[in-house]
Design a protein around this motif. Structure first.
Motif, mmCIF file in Angstrom:
data_model
loop_
_atom_site.group_PDB
_atom_site.id
_atom_site.type_symbol
_atom_site.label_atom_id
_atom_site.label_comp_id
_atom_site.label_asym_id
_atom_site.label_seq_id
_atom_site.Cartn_x
_atom_site.Cartn_y
_atom_site.Cartn_z
ATOM 1 N N GLY A 62 45.800 46.520 42.062
ATOM 2 C CA GLY A 62 44.471 46.821 42.580
ATOM 3 C C GLY A 62 44.451 46.968 44.087
ATOM 4 O O GLY A 62 43.564 47.600 44.656
ATOM 5 N N LYS A 63 45.415 46.372 44.766
ATOM 6 C CA LYS A 63 45.381 46.350 46.228
ATOM 7 C C LYS A 63 46.332 47.337 46.858
ATOM 8 O O LYS A 63 46.046 47.937 47.890
ATOM 9 C CB LYS A 63 45.760 44.947 46.735
ATOM 10 C CG LYS A 63 44.681 43.932 46.500
ATOM 11 C CD LYS A 63 45.129 42.561 46.985
ATOM 12 C CE LYS A 63 44.253 41.506 46.335
ATOM 13 N NZ LYS A 63 44.887 40.200 46.322
ATOM 14 N N PRO A 119 43.347 39.255 41.455
ATOM 15 C CA PRO A 119 42.641 40.538 41.518
ATOM 16 C C PRO A 119 41.248 40.408 42.125
ATOM 17 O O PRO A 119 40.658 41.405 42.540
ATOM 18 C CB PRO A 119 42.557 40.978 40.054
ATOM 19 C CG PRO A 119 42.921 39.805 39.233
ATOM 20 C CD PRO A 119 43.658 38.835 40.080
ATOM 21 N N PRO A 175 35.107 44.341 41.899
ATOM 22 C CA PRO A 175 36.129 45.383 41.707
ATOM 23 C C PRO A 175 36.019 45.933 40.288
ATOM 24 O O PRO A 175 36.024 45.177 39.315
ATOM 25 C CB PRO A 175 37.454 44.655 41.917
ATOM 26 C CG PRO A 175 37.149 43.210 41.806
ATOM 27 C CD PRO A 175 35.689 43.006 42.062
ATOM 28 N N ASP A 177 37.909 48.733 39.152
ATOM 29 C CA ASP A 177 39.034 49.580 38.739
ATOM 30 C C ASP A 177 40.243 48.739 38.339
ATOM 31 O O ASP A 177 41.375 49.156 38.482
ATOM 32 C CB ASP A 177 39.407 50.530 39.885
ATOM 33 C CG ASP A 177 39.628 49.780 41.188
ATOM 34 O OD1 ASP A 177 39.434 48.543 41.192
ATOM 35 O OD2 ASP A 177 39.979 50.418 42.198
ATOM 36 N N LEU A 178 39.999 47.538 37.843
ATOM 37 C CA LEU A 178 41.120 46.629 37.589
ATOM 38 C C LEU A 178 41.825 46.914 36.273
ATOM 39 O O LEU A 178 42.979 46.548 36.096
ATOM 40 C CB LEU A 178 40.628 45.184 37.598
ATOM 41 C CG LEU A 178 40.014 44.730 38.928
ATOM 42 C CD1 LEU A 178 39.450 43.334 38.796
ATOM 43 C CD2 LEU A 178 41.050 44.778 40.036
ATOM 44 N N TYR A 237 47.158 40.967 34.263
ATOM 45 C CA TYR A 237 48.069 41.154 35.396
ATOM 46 C C TYR A 237 49.484 40.622 35.146
ATOM 47 O O TYR A 237 50.458 41.288 35.479
ATOM 48 C CB TYR A 237 47.458 40.550 36.661
ATOM 49 C CG TYR A 237 46.654 41.557 37.461
ATOM 50 C CD1 TYR A 237 45.896 42.536 36.821
ATOM 51 C CD2 TYR A 237 46.668 41.545 38.846
ATOM 52 C CE1 TYR A 237 45.167 43.457 37.532
ATOM 53 C CE2 TYR A 237 45.932 42.471 39.586
ATOM 54 C CZ TYR A 237 45.188 43.430 38.925
ATOM 55 O OH TYR A 237 44.481 44.347 39.645
#
Ligand code: SF4
Ligand code: SF4
Lengths: 437, 291
Positions: free
Chosen positions: A240-241, B120, B237, B239-240, B245
């Protein structure tokens, strides 16, 4: 291959300057321990990783890669003509890793717990793998450098013992590493058997050459491959970053390939600098050969980066916004330009252009690591980041320390090969005694 | 079943009782702040910090009629089902409990701050001003989850089993949820809360946007949100993706033994080939050795 210590004065204006820079870094470190990271850095909850992680640690590890790339070229691939580069590269690697450790001691919030990964085993953490790999590889490098110490002090008995124990140690290290990363006894046994067979069979098949046991070199290469690539895997957790120009499942492979390239670049760079500052002669053939290896590695890096971005359909991003510009500099100036220069045989044989290309490749990798860890990141929140004076001082002190200790070690231990005849290029200015033993 | 929390942002009046209750329960210091303006929101303090684990974000926006309006969002740890922070930590200081909280062990952490980079939602914060700094974040009041009922007697009368159970339940409710006067925050089983969120959305069609934030984000989270304002406008956020993850790094970690074995074989093979060739050139090699 015979080595001898460089004969030169210990105290020079340069070494005094380097020592002063180290002291300055020490002062900043004291403030950091006294008052916390906030007192000397511009790090914040928005940017918890800054200059130290991206340069001192990530670039530090990458720039120390020469130790395993040259060892692989010489011992595994049989590139005997590069033998003279091995010890200086191993010394650089060893010092590089030691100072990666020192940088961690400054950067970690609670550095007195740096040993915690030794007893806590979260096998799912990439950082855990990096920590172990770096620790184990440091011991491999120390063992690879040990013969220089034995030779210096004439410790033949210990040298013999070393030769007998090192193979077993290497096999155990790699099997143990596999075990803690997988918690699987079966895999550990497989690795133990494979490497034990190699360690046992190789010396008896090939009247093994003097020097470092081949299995130690292999384990060093394995550990290097693992953690050089894992430094890239660290960023897999940040889809995401990190901008899509850098974030790719290929991150570990990109990091590994660029480490191989910069390893050759560092060896060229160092050989030329030490020739200049220690007044040693340079052999053109092997250097041009390294230039060719570097050239190939750079082209591979470049191709993999571009094809990866193309296949993921992200290439358009390279032509918009500041991040796109950073990417273009990263691949075109950091990889493309030195690759292009080195593609000409004439350029590889010219000392100036070889040096320029190697320097470019080094700066390129530094810029790449900075891009991944900082420039390519989009971090929400209003607080930006630019390193503080204190952060710069520490980083400069670390580099000074590596350079200073390298020159000292080269003057104490037999690191460079004994000079018999004048090579190409720079004349040897150092008094050349017939060696001291 | 693991515990969860449903946040119905349409009910939030931004009284910040949760923010205060969180500070009280966790014994957190006050912050020195300056007025903080748009575009990040008008809340004060501006962001989570080692002294603020729960924050109400104030967002000024224009609604569909072009009128100014305020929207509020609770910010804090999402207590992911498969937390990135825990998979990142090299010393296992962060972990997901069976009850659903993602908790931190301050005796293990060595301060590498990888968890902060990996999260995130940018939740973990660090004590930058301290020489013995720790990571700080919402604990989902894991320290309230025990069997302690808080009290065993009232007016010297021992409590009945029934009231003890009630006390215990009340004690287990996170401090922020307990403090919320409007029912914006609701604590319960994740599955039930999801069902309830859907009920609320069908009961009042058009009121909510059609998304339960946290149901699937990064593989699902224990804190889930429903809202009348699109989540990206609230600064979430968006668009994760749905993939957890840790699943980005686990294939790499799982591959290690095979890669080590493969490399061992490959290097031996290369060595064998290279040295067979080199044997022919032994004399050249020896020359070199003497050089
Ligand atoms: S929101 Fe961040 S800190 Fe909280 S559990 Fe998820 S990854 Fe960890
Ligand atoms: S800062 Fe502490 S909790 Fe966070 S990843 Fe590092 S060791 Fe783990």
């Amino acid at each position: 291959m015979n080595h001898e210590p460089v004969k030169a004065k210990f105290v020079t204006p340069a070494s005094i300057t380097l020592a002063l820079l180290m002291i300055l870094g020490g002062i900043v470190a004291v403030i950091r321990y006294w008052q916390g990271l906030g007192a000397v850095t511009n790090l914040s909850d928005s940017y918890p990783w800054g200059l130290w992680i991206s340069v001192d640690i990530m670039c530090g590890v990458a720039l120390a890669a020469g130790a395993f790339t040259v060892a692989a070229a010489v011992y595994i691939f049989g590139g005997e003509k590069y033998h003279m580069f091995v010890r200086p590269a191993v010394l650089t690697g060893l010092l590089g890793y030691v100072f990666v450790g020192v940088a961690l001691l400054v950067d970690l919030g609670l550095p007195w717990r740096i040993w915690h990964p030794i007893i806590m085993w979260p096998e799912h953490s990439v950082m855990f793998e990096v920590a172990w790999c770096v620790m184990l590889y440091m011991s491999v490098l120390a063992l690879e450098f040990a013969p220089a110490v034995f030779e210096r002090f004439g410790w033949d008995r210990i040298h013999g013992l070393w030769r007998r124990l090192v193979p077993a140690f290497s096999v155990i290290v790699v099997a143990f590493f596999t075990y803690i990363m997988s918690h699987s006894v079966a895999w550990a046994v497989v690795v133990l058997v494979v490497f034990a067979v190699v360690a046992a069979v190789v010396p008896s098949l090939f009247a093994s050459r003097p020097g470092v046991p081949i299995i130690l070199v292999m384990v060093g290469i394995v550990l290097s491959t693992m953690h050089q690539s894992s430094l890239g895997s660290l960023f897999l957790l940040m889809p995401g970053k990190l901008h899509a120009l850098w974030w790719t499942p290929m991150l570990p492979i990109n990091f590994f390939l660029s480490a191989v390239a910069v390893g050759f670049a560092m060896v060229i760079f160092e050989a030329m600098l030490s020739a200049r500052f220690f007044g040693r002669s340079l052999e053109q053939g092997p250097l041009a050969g390294l230039g060719r290896l570097l050239c190939g590695a750079l082209w591979i890096c470049l191709a993999v980066r571009i094809i990866d971005v193309l296949l993921r359909g992200e290439l358009g991003g390279a032509f918009v916004s500041g991040k796109g510009f950073v990417f273009l500099v990263d691949v075109l100036v950091g990889l493309g330009l030195p690759a292009l220069i080195l593609s000409s045989a004439r350029a590889r044989e010219s000392m100036t252009s070889l040096f320029t290309a190697a320097t470019l490749a080094i700066v390129g990798v530094v810029f790449n690591r900075l891009s991944v860890a900082l420039l390519g990141m989009t971090i929400p929140g209003k607080v930006g980041y630019f390193p503080s004076i204190g952060e710069f001082i520490i980083t400069i002190a670390m580099v000074s320390a590596v350079v200073l200790l390298f020159t000292l070690a080269a003057k104490i231990f037999p690191v460079f090969t004994r000079e018999e005849q004048d090579g190409f290029g720079l004349p040897a200015a150092a008094p050349r005694a017939a060696g001291n033993r | 079943m693991s515990k969860a929390c449903l946040v119905d942002l349409t009910k939030c009046i931004a009284c910040r009782a949760c923010q205060v209750a969180c500070k009280e329960w966790n014994g957190l210091e006050a912050e020195h702040t300056e007025f903080f303006g748009a575009p990040g929101g008008y809340q004060n303090p501006p962001a989570l910090s080692s002294k603020t684990f729960t924050l109400i974000r104030f967002v000024e926006m224009t609604d569909s009629d072009g009128k100014l309006k305020w929207a509020f969002a609770r910010v804090g740890c999402m207590h992911c089902q498969d937390p990135a922070c825990a998979s990142a930590c090299p010393v296992g200081a962060l972990s997901k409990t069976a009850e659903g909280a993602v908790v931190y062990d301050d005796t293990k952490c060595f301060g590498c701050r990888y968890c902060m980079m990996a999260c995130p939602f940018d939740v973990p914060t660090f004590q930058w001003e301290s020489p013995i700094p720790l990571i700080r974040k919402c604990t989902f009041c894991a320290d309230r989850q025990g069997d302690d009922a808080g009290t065993t007697s009232v007016n010297d009368q021992p409590l009945s089993e029934e009231s003890l159970a009630r006390h215990r339940d009340s004690n287990r409710t996170p401090a922020c949820v307990k403090a919320c006067p409007t029912g914006t925050l609701k604590f319960g089983e994740r599955g039930q809360l999801l069902a309830e969120a859907r009920e609320r959305m069908t009961a009042e069609p058009g009121k909510y946007i059609d998304h339960i934030y946290g149901e699937q984000e990064v593989g699902g989270t224990s804190w889930m949100y429903i809202s009348d304002v699109p989540f990206d406008q609230l600064g979430f956020p968006t668009d994760l993706g749905k993939r957890s993850y840790p699943s980005y790094t686990s294939p790499v970690m799982k591959a290690i033994p095979a890669v080590v074995t493969g490399l061992g074989l490959l290097l031996s093979g290369v060595y064998w080939v290279a040295n067979r060739k080199a044997k022919a050139g032994t004399s050249a090699q020896e020359d070199n050795n003497q050089a």
